[in-house]
Scaffold this motif. Sequence first.
Motif, short mmCIF file in Angstrom:
data_model
loop_
_atom_site.label_atom_id
_atom_site.label_comp_id
_atom_site.label_asym_id
_atom_site.label_seq_id
_atom_site.Cartn_x
_atom_site.Cartn_y
_atom_site.Cartn_z
N PRO A 27 -10.31 6.08 -4.69
CA PRO A 27 -10.72 5.42 -6.32
C PRO A 27 -9.73 3.98 -6.56
CG PRO A 27 -9.09 7.61 -6.77
CD PRO A 27 -9.66 7.43 -5.20
N VAL A 28 -9.88 3.09 -7.37
CA VAL A 28 -9.03 2.37 -7.45
C VAL A 28 -7.92 2.45 -8.60
CG1 VAL A 28 -11.03 0.72 -7.17
CG2 VAL A 28 -10.49 0.73 -9.31
N GLY A 56 -0.87 8.20 -5.86
CA GLY A 56 -1.12 7.08 -5.78
C GLY A 56 0.04 6.53 -5.05
N LEU A 57 0.14 4.67 -5.24
CA LEU A 57 0.73 4.02 -4.23
C LEU A 57 2.56 4.00 -4.48
CD1 LEU A 57 1.09 2.91 -1.28
CD2 LEU A 57 0.08 0.51 -2.29
N ALA A 58 3.10 4.96 -4.59
CA ALA A 58 4.46 4.00 -4.98
C ALA A 58 5.84 3.68 -3.48
CB ALA A 58 5.52 5.51 -4.68
N ASP A 95 -10.32 -3.78 -8.13
CA ASP A 95 -11.36 -3.29 -7.91
C ASP A 95 -11.55 -3.05 -6.40
OD1 ASP A 95 -11.43 -5.60 -6.28
OD2 ASP A 95 -13.07 -6.45 -7.30
N VAL A 96 -10.21 -2.45 -5.95
CA VAL A 96 -9.53 -2.46 -4.14
C VAL A 96 -9.53 -1.00 -4.48
CG1 VAL A 96 -8.04 -2.82 -2.78
CG2 VAL A 96 -9.27 -4.56 -3.78
N TRP A 101 -5.03 -0.55 -0.73
CA TRP A 101 -3.75 -1.11 -0.87
C TRP A 101 -2.48 -0.29 -0.31
CZ3 TRP A 101 -2.26 -4.12 -4.56
CH2 TRP A 101 -2.86 -4.78 -6.07
N ALA A 102 -2.77 0.96 0.03
CA ALA A 102 -2.18 1.94 1.04
C ALA A 102 -1.94 0.53 2.33
CB ALA A 102 -2.51 2.85 1.15
N GLU A 103 -2.91 0.32 2.96
CA GLU A 103 -3.18 -0.02 4.25
C GLU A 103 -2.55 -1.29 3.63
OE1 GLU A 103 -6.94 -1.79 6.50
OE2 GLU A 103 -7.33 0.05 6.18
N ALA A 104 -3.02 -2.45 2.96
CA ALA A 104 -2.18 -3.59 3.13
C ALA A 104 -0.65 -3.63 2.33
CB ALA A 104 -2.92 -4.16 2.19
#
Length: 121
Positions: A27-28, A56-58, A95-96, A101-104
């Motif tokens: 999911p985005v 999510g991403l922290a 929309d990513v 997101w985690a990779e970047a």
Amino acid sequence: MRLITGDIARRLATNAVRSADDDRYDPVPVVKLFNPCGAATWLATEIASDDDTLFGLADLGVGCPELGYFSLAELAAIRLPFGLRIERDFSFSSDVPLSRWAEAARQYGSIIAAAAALRSG
């Protein structure tokens, strides 16, 4: 200010159900929370049935963003200088998918730097 509105909570819960049904679902992020006095940022994609545990991403601002679980109640309880609290970014949309997101964020060292990189393509 409530960090999570009813609409956001429903979208997070929907993602949680879809993730449970399909381990390939990516999911985005639905909501971005941040520390207005520092670099800590959280991108949430899911909320557990307890209405507290987000996934999510922290990024705590120390150069190593990671995927994981965090507590909405704990974030809401944080008291910062000048009477400030953790805030929701009202203008955030993406929309990513979370995996990108985690990779970047890992590559660039923060969610903030990842956002700039993802915008520029």
